[in-house]
Every structure is written in C-alpha cells, then in structure tokens.
Design a protein around this motif. Sequence first.
Motif, mmCIF file in Angstrom:
data_model
loop_
_atom_site.group_PDB
_atom_site.id
_atom_site.type_symbol
_atom_site.label_atom_id
_atom_site.label_comp_id
_atom_site.label_asym_id
_atom_site.label_seq_id
_atom_site.Cartn_x
_atom_site.Cartn_y
_atom_site.Cartn_z
ATOM 1 N N ILE A 237 -2.728 14.714 -1.018
ATOM 2 C CA ILE A 237 -1.388 14.326 -1.463
ATOM 3 C C ILE A 237 -1.449 13.097 -2.369
ATOM 4 O O ILE A 237 -0.841 13.051 -3.441
ATOM 5 N N GLY A 238 -2.190 12.087 -1.940
ATOM 6 C CA GLY A 238 -2.201 10.817 -2.658
ATOM 7 C C GLY A 238 -2.857 10.863 -4.016
ATOM 8 O O GLY A 238 -2.398 10.177 -4.948
ATOM 9 N N LEU A 239 -3.915 11.668 -4.162
ATOM 10 C CA LEU A 239 -4.610 11.724 -5.454
ATOM 11 C C LEU A 239 -3.710 12.272 -6.564
ATOM 12 O O LEU A 239 -3.547 11.618 -7.608
ATOM 13 N N PRO A 240 -3.111 13.454 -6.404
ATOM 14 C CA PRO A 240 -2.226 13.940 -7.473
ATOM 15 C C PRO A 240 -1.001 13.054 -7.683
ATOM 16 O O PRO A 240 -0.539 12.900 -8.826
ATOM 17 N N VAL A 241 -0.470 12.474 -6.612
ATOM 18 C CA VAL A 241 0.681 11.578 -6.763
ATOM 19 C C VAL A 241 0.286 10.344 -7.571
ATOM 20 O O VAL A 241 1.024 9.894 -8.463
ATOM 21 N N GLY A 242 -0.893 9.796 -7.300
ATOM 22 C CA GLY A 242 -1.375 8.645 -8.052
ATOM 23 C C GLY A 242 -1.609 8.969 -9.518
ATOM 24 O O GLY A 242 -1.279 8.169 -10.401
ATOM 25 N N LEU B 111 9.628 8.254 -8.141
ATOM 26 C CA LEU B 111 8.393 8.397 -7.377
ATOM 27 C C LEU B 111 7.864 7.034 -6.948
ATOM 28 O O LEU B 111 7.416 6.854 -5.809
ATOM 29 N N GLY B 112 7.944 6.069 -7.861
ATOM 30 C CA GLY B 112 7.499 4.720 -7.523
ATOM 31 C C GLY B 112 8.319 4.109 -6.411
ATOM 32 O O GLY B 112 7.788 3.423 -5.526
ATOM 33 N N ALA B 113 9.631 4.363 -6.426
ATOM 34 C CA ALA B 113 10.502 3.838 -5.372
ATOM 35 C C ALA B 113 10.166 4.453 -4.021
ATOM 36 O O ALA B 113 10.146 3.760 -2.994
ATOM 37 N N VAL B 114 9.901 5.762 -4.014
ATOM 38 C CA VAL B 114 9.536 6.435 -2.767
ATOM 39 C C VAL B 114 8.215 5.887 -2.232
ATOM 40 O O VAL B 114 8.075 5.625 -1.014
ATOM 41 N N ILE B 115 7.247 5.695 -3.117
ATOM 42 C CA ILE B 115 5.945 5.157 -2.717
ATOM 43 C C ILE B 115 6.101 3.741 -2.159
ATOM 44 O O ILE B 115 5.522 3.393 -1.126
ATOM 45 N N ASN B 116 6.891 2.918 -2.832
ATOM 46 C CA ASN B 116 7.104 1.545 -2.362
ATOM 47 C C ASN B 116 7.806 1.523 -1.009
ATOM 48 O O ASN B 116 7.512 0.675 -0.154
ATOM 49 N N ILE C 295 0.562 9.680 10.488
ATOM 50 C CA ILE C 295 -0.560 8.929 9.922
ATOM 51 C C ILE C 295 -0.719 9.258 8.440
ATOM 52 O O ILE C 295 -0.892 8.371 7.597
ATOM 53 N N THR C 296 -0.641 10.541 8.110
ATOM 54 C CA THR C 296 -0.772 10.955 6.709
ATOM 55 C C THR C 296 0.379 10.418 5.865
ATOM 56 O O THR C 296 0.160 9.886 4.764
ATOM 57 N N ILE C 297 1.597 10.547 6.372
ATOM 58 C CA ILE C 297 2.765 10.081 5.620
ATOM 59 C C ILE C 297 2.723 8.564 5.450
ATOM 60 O O ILE C 297 3.161 8.025 4.427
ATOM 61 N N GLY C 298 2.173 7.870 6.411
ATOM 62 C CA GLY C 298 2.052 6.426 6.292
ATOM 63 C C GLY C 298 0.952 5.988 5.356
ATOM 64 O O GLY C 298 1.024 4.901 4.757
ATOM 65 N N ALA C 299 -0.088 6.821 5.176
ATOM 66 C CA ALA C 299 -1.264 6.420 4.408
ATOM 67 C C ALA C 299 -1.237 6.864 2.946
ATOM 68 O O ALA C 299 -1.761 6.154 2.081
ATOM 69 N N PHE C 300 -0.636 8.022 2.654
ATOM 70 C CA PHE C 300 -0.783 8.526 1.285
ATOM 71 C C PHE C 300 -0.105 7.650 0.227
ATOM 72 O O PHE C 300 -0.603 7.574 -0.904
ATOM 73 N N PRO C 301 1.019 6.946 0.527
ATOM 74 C CA PRO C 301 1.555 6.044 -0.502
ATOM 75 C C PRO C 301 0.582 4.930 -0.873
ATOM 76 O O PRO C 301 0.469 4.547 -2.046
ATOM 77 N N PHE C 302 -0.119 4.407 0.129
ATOM 78 C CA PHE C 302 -1.120 3.369 -0.113
ATOM 79 C C PHE C 302 -2.238 3.905 -1.010
ATOM 80 O O PHE C 302 -2.635 3.254 -1.992
ATOM 81 N N PHE C 303 -2.730 5.100 -0.701
ATOM 82 C CA PHE C 303 -3.823 5.673 -1.494
ATOM 83 C C PHE C 303 -3.345 6.036 -2.898
ATOM 84 O O PHE C 303 -4.095 5.906 -3.867
ATOM 85 N N ALA C 304 -2.099 6.489 -3.022
ATOM 86 C CA ALA C 304 -1.560 6.828 -4.343
ATOM 87 C C ALA C 304 -1.561 5.609 -5.261
ATOM 88 O O ALA C 304 -1.900 5.706 -6.448
ATOM 89 N N ARG C 305 -1.176 4.445 -4.740
ATOM 90 C CA ARG C 305 -1.201 3.222 -5.540
ATOM 91 C C ARG C 305 -2.628 2.831 -5.900
ATOM 92 O O ARG C 305 -2.894 2.325 -6.999
ATOM 93 N N GLY D 72 -11.458 2.460 -2.840
ATOM 94 C CA GLY D 72 -10.107 2.590 -2.306
ATOM 95 C C GLY D 72 -10.042 3.535 -1.125
ATOM 96 O O GLY D 72 -9.294 3.301 -0.162
ATOM 97 N N LEU D 73 -10.835 4.605 -1.180
ATOM 98 C CA LEU D 73 -10.869 5.543 -0.063
ATOM 99 C C LEU D 73 -11.446 4.888 1.183
ATOM 100 O O LEU D 73 -10.989 5.146 2.307
ATOM 101 N N THR D 74 -12.425 4.011 0.981
ATOM 102 C CA THR D 74 -12.995 3.279 2.115
ATOM 103 C C THR D 74 -11.936 2.416 2.789
ATOM 104 O O THR D 74 -11.804 2.413 4.015
ATOM 105 N N LEU D 75 -11.174 1.692 1.979
ATOM 106 C CA LEU D 75 -10.083 0.875 2.529
ATOM 107 C C LEU D 75 -9.059 1.752 3.258
ATOM 108 O O LEU D 75 -8.532 1.377 4.309
ATOM 109 N N THR D 76 -8.787 2.920 2.681
ATOM 110 C CA THR D 76 -7.823 3.831 3.289
ATOM 111 C C THR D 76 -8.322 4.341 4.633
ATOM 112 O O THR D 76 -7.555 4.450 5.597
ATOM 113 N N LEU D 77 -9.605 4.661 4.722
ATOM 114 C CA LEU D 77 -10.173 5.139 5.985
ATOM 115 C C LEU D 77 -10.083 4.062 7.067
ATOM 116 O O LEU D 77 -9.781 4.357 8.228
#
Length: 221
Positions: free
Chosen positions: A33-38, A59-64, A99-109, A152-157
């Motif tokens: 989810i996060g890769l294509p959104v980013g 999209l930026g507002a939703v991510i924020n 967990i996924t919904i909480g993490a993908f905005p972070f990875f997208a940025r 970034g993926l390491t930080l996300t994990l």
Amino acid sequence: MKTDWHEILQLLLNATGETLYMVLLAAIFTVLIGLPVGVLLFISRRDGLFPLPRINRVLGAVINLGRSLPFVVMLIALIPLTRLLVGTTLGSTAAVVPITIGAFPFFARIVENALDEVDKGRIEAILAMGGHIGHVIFKVLLPEALPALLAGLTLTLVMLIGFSSMAGVIGGGGLGDLAIRYGYQRFNNQVMVATVVVLVILVQSVQSLGDGLVRSLAHRR
C-alpha cells in the motif's frame, strides 16, 4: 505469582512467533500500500511528473491524519473495520489490520522523501529520450532510491514491532499481549523482563540486518 523458566520459555516462543507473524504480514501489506501511495504523492505534485494538485492535497491530508493519530487510539477506532474485514477483533490476524493502517502512511512519506533525493537530471534524460512515466518510475526513481527505501523499510519494521506490542492492549496476541496478561496483570516481573529482552533483541536484529543491507548496496554502487 511465580512462573518457572520452562513455562516462561514456552510462552515466549509462542508469543514471539505471533509477533513475527504480525510484523511480517503487516510489513507486506504496508509495502504493497505504502509504496504506490508514496510514488503517487511524488509524481502528483504541482511540479511533478503527473501533476494532480487536488488529489495530492487530499492524499497528503489523509497521510498526515494517519501519521498524527496515536496508535492506541487507532487500535480502538478501527475495531469495527477489523471485525468487518477479519470477522473478529482478537488474535494476531485481526491485529494486522490496524497495524498496517497505522504504518503505511509513515512508509508512504518515506517513499516520497526517498524519491525526492533522486537526481533530477536522470529523470530529465529519460524523458528527453522519449521515456514515459512508467520508465521513469521503474528505471530511474525506484532503482536510484533503493538504498533510502531499504533504510526506510528498516525503520518501518522497527515501528511495526512496537505496534505489534501495543496490539496486546486489545488482545492482539504476541509479546505485548504476553506482557500485559502474564506480566502486568499477574504482577510477574520475570515475564515482563523476559518480554522486554526479546523485544530489544528483535529490534536490534532488524536494525542491524537492515543497516547491513543498506551498506552492502551502497558499496556495490
């Protein structure tokens, strides 16, 4: 109440397995989810490859918004969605949803920032040779940004490990659930200490492995 170390070890093994299951599954969905959104955030800027300012702002507002909500609040708020998607709110599989919904905005940025570091001259060269957006994304942006994406993926994990622990608050299983039910609620310091040690080992292992991969990739370049 005391618990013998054999029982603690068995509890830790089961809880660690549940935590790894949650983290790995959530990591897959987070990247999907996060890769294509980013990428969309990057190319849809006003001065981007495919300008869509309104979509970019929404999209930026939703991510924020997703990044600003405390995860514990999100866990509770997403209970109806989790029940709708999984059929239950308990267990490791159910915990993957928040967990996924909480993490993908972070990875997208992270993806957006990583792509922002790619040399603009390479992008312009591909476009000048008649390349389209797909060529730019898959031939220049993602390959050039790979070290930053891995970092970034390491930080996300690492963040996912923390999220999986907090999922124990709603019965999500894993090490967090073990710490709450067998450590905190039963006043068992042995379980609490053992859980903390395992979590530290997991975080350090992920961080070291990720840093090693980034360094290896950087040397090859």
